[in-house]
Design an enzyme around this catalytic site. Structure first.
Site, PDB file in Angstrom:
ATOM      1  N   TYR A 112       0.819  -1.215   0.000  1.00 10.84           N
ATOM      2  CA  TYR A 112       0.000   0.000   0.000  1.00 10.84           C
ATOM      3  C   TYR A 112       0.854   1.266   0.000  1.00 10.84           C
ATOM      4  O   TYR A 112       1.885   1.317   0.671  1.00 10.84           O
ATOM      5  CB  TYR A 112      -0.911   0.021   1.235  1.00 10.84           C
ATOM      6  CG  TYR A 112      -1.788   1.245   1.268  1.00 10.84           C
ATOM      7  CD1 TYR A 112      -2.943   1.298   0.497  1.00 10.84           C
ATOM      8  CD2 TYR A 112      -1.448   2.355   2.015  1.00 10.84           C
ATOM      9  CE1 TYR A 112      -3.735   2.427   0.478  1.00 10.84           C
ATOM     10  CE2 TYR A 112      -2.241   3.499   2.013  1.00 10.84           C
ATOM     11  CZ  TYR A 112      -3.381   3.518   1.244  1.00 10.84           C
ATOM     12  OH  TYR A 112      -4.163   4.650   1.223  1.00 10.84           O
ATOM     13  N   TRP A 114       1.038   5.692  -1.714  1.00 11.23           N
ATOM     14  CA  TRP A 114       0.682   6.657  -2.755  1.00 11.23           C
ATOM     15  C   TRP A 114       1.732   6.793  -3.843  1.00 11.23           C
ATOM     16  O   TRP A 114       1.460   7.373  -4.885  1.00 11.23           O
ATOM     17  CB  TRP A 114       0.411   8.017  -2.108  1.00 11.23           C
ATOM     18  CG  TRP A 114      -1.017   8.216  -1.742  1.00 11.23           C
ATOM     19  CD1 TRP A 114      -1.796   7.366  -0.990  1.00 11.23           C
ATOM     20  CD2 TRP A 114      -1.852   9.315  -2.103  1.00 11.23           C
ATOM     21  NE1 TRP A 114      -3.060   7.884  -0.867  1.00 11.23           N
ATOM     22  CE2 TRP A 114      -3.122   9.084  -1.529  1.00 11.23           C
ATOM     23  CE3 TRP A 114      -1.656  10.470  -2.836  1.00 11.23           C
ATOM     24  CZ2 TRP A 114      -4.182   9.971  -1.688  1.00 11.23           C
ATOM     25  CZ3 TRP A 114      -2.715  11.359  -2.985  1.00 11.23           C
ATOM     26  CH2 TRP A 114      -3.965  11.103  -2.422  1.00 11.23           C
TER      27      TRP A 114
END
Ligand SMILES: Nc1nc2c(c(=O)[nH]1)N[C@H]1C(S)=C(S)[C@@H](COP(=O)(O)OP(=O)(O)OC[C@H]3O[C@@H](n4cnc5c(=O)[nH]c(N)nc54)[C@H](O)[C@@H]3O)O[C@H]1N2
Ligand SMILES: Nc1nc2c(c(=O)[nH]1)N[C@H]1C(S)=C(S)[C@@H](COP(=O)(O)OP(=O)(O)OC[C@H]3O[C@@H](n4cnc5c(=O)[nH]c(N)nc54)[C@H](O)[C@@H]3O)O[C@H]1N2
Ligand SMILES: [Mo]
Length: 768
Positions: A112, A114
Site C-alpha cells: 500500500y 501513494w
C-alpha cells in the site's frame, strides 16, 4: 550530467507544474491555469540530490550472512552495498525459493502507498503486475487507509464511493445553491489541494469564498478552527473527537420530536426508518438520544444542539463528513448517521445539498468526471485468493492461520514468508509502530524499492534504489481533472537509481518471465501503448485527439468531461423506481438487515452510539488528533524545504490549547513529550486557542526517528504520531485503519535534546 534548460511539463499528486534544471538546481513553477497552486511543489527541489536518497542497491548484513528467516535485528543492522547484478541475483533467487517452497500465497504484495502520480510508473501497479505475471499472484490488500470503513459501509446503505463521494455535489453547485454546509471534520484546504494522480485546477478556496459571499453558512464541526479556511467565514463549533455520531443522533432526535423532519422523504426514499426510530427515541434501552444526552458526550450545550437542529429545515443543507471521522474505531457510525441526518432533512439528490461524503477531504470530490478513462498499467491476473483489509498487516504477520471477520465473512490470515513493497511507507502509514516492527521481524525476507531511506527501507533486507518522478517519463492524469499531462524527464536518475519498471524487468528476466512482464515494450513503448488506448476511446466519442508524438510535444491535452448532473443520487431522487440505488432495498438504508445479520456488536444494523475503545483516563487525559500534514503529502519529501520550514527546532509541531499547556508548564516553543502505553514522541509545542481544550494535534508524516527501535515503548525524537496510535480495525465489518485518534498524556521535555537522524542514511559498510 545533461542540463535540461527548458521548462518541461510534469504532474504530481499536489498539482500540475513545470520544472527545469538550471546549473545545479531544480526550478519549479505551477501550471499557469491553476487558480490556487499548492505549495507542496516547493518540497521537490531539495529532494533531487538529498543525502536521504537511496543511490545503490543495499542488503542488510545479517540477511546476507545468515540468510532469510525471522529476525529481530531488522532495522538495527548496517547495510552492505552490492552491484545491481549481485543484488538482483540474490532477490531473484530468494523469490524463487519462496515460490517453490511455499507458493505465491506466501508472498505479500499489497504494498500500500501513494508512490507518485504517473500512470505507468505507479509503483504499486508495477509490483502487482510483476508478482502476477511471474508467480501467478500474491496475497493482496483491499481498500485504503484513507477510506477503509466508508468504502465497505457505503455500498450497503447508499452506493459506492464513486456515487456518494465523487460524482455527486460539485463545487459549482455549492457556489450556486447551497445555503448551509454542516462540515463534520471540516474541509481543510490543505487536504482538498491533494488528489491521487493530481489535479490541475485547485478551485476549493475560491468556491467556498464565493458561496460564503452569496450568504451560504459554513459550520465547521471539528476540534480545529482551521479545518475550514477563512474564506468560508465559518462558524467554528468545536466537538470532542469521536463523538459526532452522538451529536448527529441528537440533531435528528430534535428534528423528529419537534415534527421538523421530512417524513415524505423518509417514506418514499428510505428503508428501515421505524426500527431506527425506536433506537433514537430510546424505546429499547430507555435512553432517548436527545440533546441533553449528546451534550454530555460531545462537549456542546443541549441548547446549542437544539438551536442548530431548528435552523436547518427548509434550507438547502449539505452534510459533509471528512474521511478522518471514519479513520477511527467505530468509524462506520458517523458515515452512516450522516446519511440519516441528510435523509431526515429530505435533501439527498438536490443540487448543492444532501450528503456528499468526503467532500473537502481530497481534490477528487466535487469535481467533474472525464468521459474517458486515463489508461493505467494492466496488473494482470492474481490467482491467489487470500487477502487482508489493508490496515490488518501487522495482525496478519503476527497471527498467521488465525481467523478474522470482514464484511459478513470469516477469513484466515495467510502464512507470509516474503513481503515486497514499492511506493509506500508502512512506518509512516501504520499504527503502533513498535508492533509493526515486531510484525515485519516475522518475515523470512522483506524487499523494498524506495527513492529514499524511509524507516520502511531501513527495516528491509534488500533495498533497491528507485528513480523518483522527474527522473523518468510518464503520462499523468486522473478521472476528476481534464488535464492529461506528458510528464517529461527533467533530471537524470540519482546515483544508480533505476525505474521500478527496470527493476522488475530485470527480476522477471532472471525468473524466466521477462516477456510476460514487458510484453516486449520499453517504458516509452508502454507510454505510447497506454496513450493510444485513451486516444481510441476519444476517437470513438468523436474527438480528434492528437497522436502520441504530437501529444508529447504539446505537453498536455484537455479531456472532455461529463455534465454536472448530480449523478446517481439525483437520478434516484428524480425517479426512485426507474433509478433505484444498488442497495438491497433499492433505497437509502436507514437500517440494514444484511449488516444486522452479520451479528457484529461493533457494527449493528443501524447507526448506533458505541463507547470508545481507547478512552481518556487520568493517566492519558488528552485526545490526540493525528491528521494529515499541511506541509507535505504524508511522509513524502519530509526533508523538502516546505516541510522543513513548517517544523520548529527540527521537530514536528504539536498544537495544544492554553488551558492544557499552562497547568503542565508548557510554553510556546517548548519541546514536549507525548506518550501513552504504546510509545512516545517528542514534538515542539505551539500553544493556541485554535485547538479545542482537551485535544492535542500532531500531524502525520515526520519520518520515524526512534532512539532505539527495539525498545518496548519506543521514543521517536522527530514527532511521528504513529508510535502512539492504536492498531485495531474500525469494526468487524470493515476492519479499516483507526489511526486518527488516541488517548495520550503530554509533558514538557527538559532532557538533553536528541539529534534528528531520520534523514541520514543508515550505517553502510562494504564487504571488501
Ligand atoms: N495516525 C495516522 N496514520 C495515518 C493517517 C492518519 O490520518 N493518521 N492517514 C492514512 C492515510 S489516509 C494514508 S493514504 C496513508 C499514506 O501512507 P503512504 O501512502 O504509505 O505514505 P507516503 O508517504 O505517500 O508513501 C509513499 C512512499 O513511496 C515512495 N515513492 C514515491 N515515488 C516512488 C516511486 O516512484 N517508486 C518507489 N518505489 N517509491 C516511491 C515515497 O518515497 C514514500 O516513501 O497514511 C495513513 N496513516
Ligand atoms: N497537505 C496534505 N493534504 C492531504 C494529504 C496529506 O498528506 N497532505 N493526504 C491526503 C489523503 S491520502 C487523504 S485520505 C485525505 C484525508 O482527509 P481527512 O481524513 O479528512 O484529513 P485529516 O486531516 O486527517 O482530518 C481532517 C480533520 O478532521 C478533524 N477530526 C479528526 N477527528 C475528528 C472527529 O472525530 N470529529 C470531527 N468532527 N472532526 C475530526 C481533524 O481536526 C482534522 O484536521 O487528505 C488528503 N490531503
Ligand atoms: Mo489517504
Amino acid at each position: 550530467m545533461t542540463h535540461a534548460t527548458d521548462w518541461l511539463p510534469h504532474l504530481a499528486h499536489w498539482g500540475a507544474f513545470s520544472a527545469r534544471w538550471q546549473g545545479d538546481t531544480l526550478q519549479v513553477r505551477p501550471h499557469p491555469n491553476d487558480p490556487d497552486p499548492n505549495a507542496l511543489i516547493d518540497n521537490l527541489p531539495a529532494a533531487i540530490h538529498h543525502r536521504a536518497r537511496v543511490t545503490q542497491p543495499m542488503v542488510r548484513r545479517g540477511w546476507l550472512e545468515r540468510g532469510p528467516g525471522p529476525d529481530s535485528k531488522r532495522g538495527l543492522e548496517e547495510f552492505v552495498p552490492l552491484s545491481w547484478d549481485e543484488a538482483l541475483d540474490l532477490a531473484a533467487r530468494e523469490l524463487k525459493r519462496v515460490d517453490e517452497q511455499h507458493g505465491a500465497q506466501a508472498m505479500f504484495g499489497g504494498s500500500y502507498g501513494w508512490s507518485s502520480s504517473g500512470r505507468f510508473h505507479h509503483a504499486q501497479s508495477q509490483v502487482h503486475r510483476f508478482l502476477n505475471t511471474t508467480f501467478g499472484g500474491y496475497v493482496r490488500s483491499v481498500n485504503t487507509y484513507s477510506a477503509g470503513s466508508s468504502m465497505v459501509l457505503l455500498p450497503h446503505i447508499l452506493g459506492g464511493m464513486e456515487e456518494v463521494a465523487r460524482r455527486n455535489v460539485t463545487w459549482t453547485q455549492v457556489v450556486e445553491h447551497t445555503e448551509v454546509v454542516l462540515a463534520f471534520g471540516g474541509m481543510a484546504l490543505r487536504n482538498t489541494q491533494v488528489a491521487s494522480g493530481g489535479v490541475s485546477q485547485h478551485v476549493e478556496r475560491s468556491s467556498m469564498a464565493a458561496a460564503a459571499q452569496r450568504g451560504c453558512r459554513f459550520v465547521n464541526i471539528s476540534p480545529l478552527r482551521d479545518d475550514l479556511p477563512v474564506e468560508a467565514q465559518a462558524e467554528w463549533r468545536a466537538i470532542k473527537p469521536g463523538t459526532d455520531t452522538a451529536l448527529m443522533l441528537a440533531l435528528v432526535h430534535t428534528l423528529v420530536t419537534e415534527g421538523l423532519h421530512d417524513q415524505a422523504f423518509l417514506d418514499r426514499y428510505c428503508h428501515g426508518w421505524p426500527e431506527f426510530q425506536r433506537y433514537l427515541l430510546g424505546k429499547r434501552d430507555q435512553q432517548p438520544k436527545d440533546a441533553r444526552w449528546a451534550a454530555a458526550l460531545c462537549g456542546w450545550s443541549a441548547d446549542a444542539i437544539v438551536e442548530l437542529a431548528r435552523s436547518l429545515p427548509g434550507r438547502r443543507v449539505l452534510v459533509t463528513v471528512a474521511h478522518s471521522l471514519q479513520r477511527a474505531r467505530h468509524g462506520e457510525q458517523p458515515v452512516w448517521m450522516a446519511a440519516v441526518l441528510a435523509s431526515v432533512l429530505g435533501q439527498i439528490g438536490l443540487p448543492g445539498a444532501g450528503y456528499n461524503y468526503a467532500l473537502g477531504s481530497l481534490a477528487h470530490y466535487g469535481h467533474r468526471y472525464n468521459t474517458v478513462g486515463v489508461t493505467a498499467l494492466p496488473q494482470g491476473r492474481n490467482g491467489v485468493k487470500a487477502f487482508i483489509p489493508v490496515a490488518r498487516i501487522a495482525d496478519m504477520l503476527l497471527h498467521p492461520g488465525e481467523p478474522f471477520d470482514y464484511d459478513g465473512n470469516r477469513h484466515t490470515y495467510p502464512h507470509i514468508k516474503l513481503a515486497y513493497w514499492a511506493g509506500g511507507n508502512p512506518f509512516h502509514h501504520h499504527q503502533d509502530l513498535r508492533r509493526l516492527r515486531e510484525a515485519f521481524c516475522q518475515l523470512d525476507t522483506f524487499i523494498v524499492n524506495e527513492i529514499a531511506w524511509t524507516a520502511t527501507a531501513r527495516h528491509a533486507d534488500i533495498v533497491f534504489p528507485s528513480t523518483m518522478t522527474l527522473e523518468r517519463e510518464d503520462i499523468g492524469g486522473t478521472p476528476t481533472d481534464p488535464l492529461l499531462v506528458a510528464m517529461h524527464r527533467v533530471v537524470p536518475p540519482a546515483g544508480q537509481a533505476r525505474d521500478d519498471y527496470d527493476i522488475f524487468t530485470a527480476l522477471a528476466d532472471r525468473l524466466g518471465q521477462r516477456e510476460a512482464f514487458t510484453e516486449g515494450r520499453d517504458a516509452r513503448g508502454w507510454l505510447r501503448h497506454l496513450y493510444e488506448r485513451t486516444r481510441a476511446q476519444l476517437q470513438e466519442q468523436g474527438h480528434d485527439a492528437p497522436d502520441f508524438d504530437t501529444f508529447w510535444a504539446q505537453g498536455e491535452y484537455r479531456l472532455p468531461q461529463q455534465a454536472d448532473d448530480g449523478g446517481v443520487l439525483r437520478a434516484f431522487r428524480t425517479d426512485p423506481q426507474a433509478h433505484p440505488l444498488k442497495t438491497p432495498s433499492g433505497k437509502i438504508q436507514i437500517s440494514s438487515q444484511r449488516i444486522a445479520s452479520f451479528g457484529y456488536a461493533d457494527c449493528p444494523g443501524h447507526p448506533t452510539w458505541l463507547e470508545p475503545v481507547d478512552p481518556l483516563t487520568r493517566r492519558h487525559p488528552l485526545q490526540l488528533v493525528a491528521n494529515q500534514p499541511a506541509t507535505r503529502l504524508h511522509s513524502q519529501f519530509d526533508f523538502g524545504a516546505h516541510s522543513a520550514a513548517g517544523k520548529r527546532r527540527e521537530r514536528e509541531v504539536c498544537r495544544l490549547h492554553p488551558d492544557d499547556a499552562q497547568p503542565r508548564g508548557i510554553a510556546d516553543g517548548d519541546i514536549v513529550r507525548l506518550f501513552n502505553d504504546r510509545g512516545a514522541c517528542l514534538a515542539c509545542a505551539q500553544v493556541t486557542p485554535d485547538v479545542m481544550a482537551g485535544v492535542v494535534q500532531l500531524p502525520t508524516g515526520a519520518w520515524y526517528d526512534p532512539v532505539d527501535v527495539s525498545q518496548t515503548q519506543p521514543l521517536c525524537v522527530h514527532g511521528n504520531p504513529n508510535v502512539l496510535t492504536l492498531d485495531i480495525g474500525t469494526s468487524s465489518l470493515a476492519q479499516g485503519c483507526s489511526g486518527q485518534l488516541a488517548a495520550v498524556q503530554v509533558e514538557r521535555f527538559d532532557g538533553p535534546l536528541p539529534p534528528i537522524r531520520a534523514f541520514d542514511p543508515p550505517a553502510v559498510r562494504s564487504t571488501a
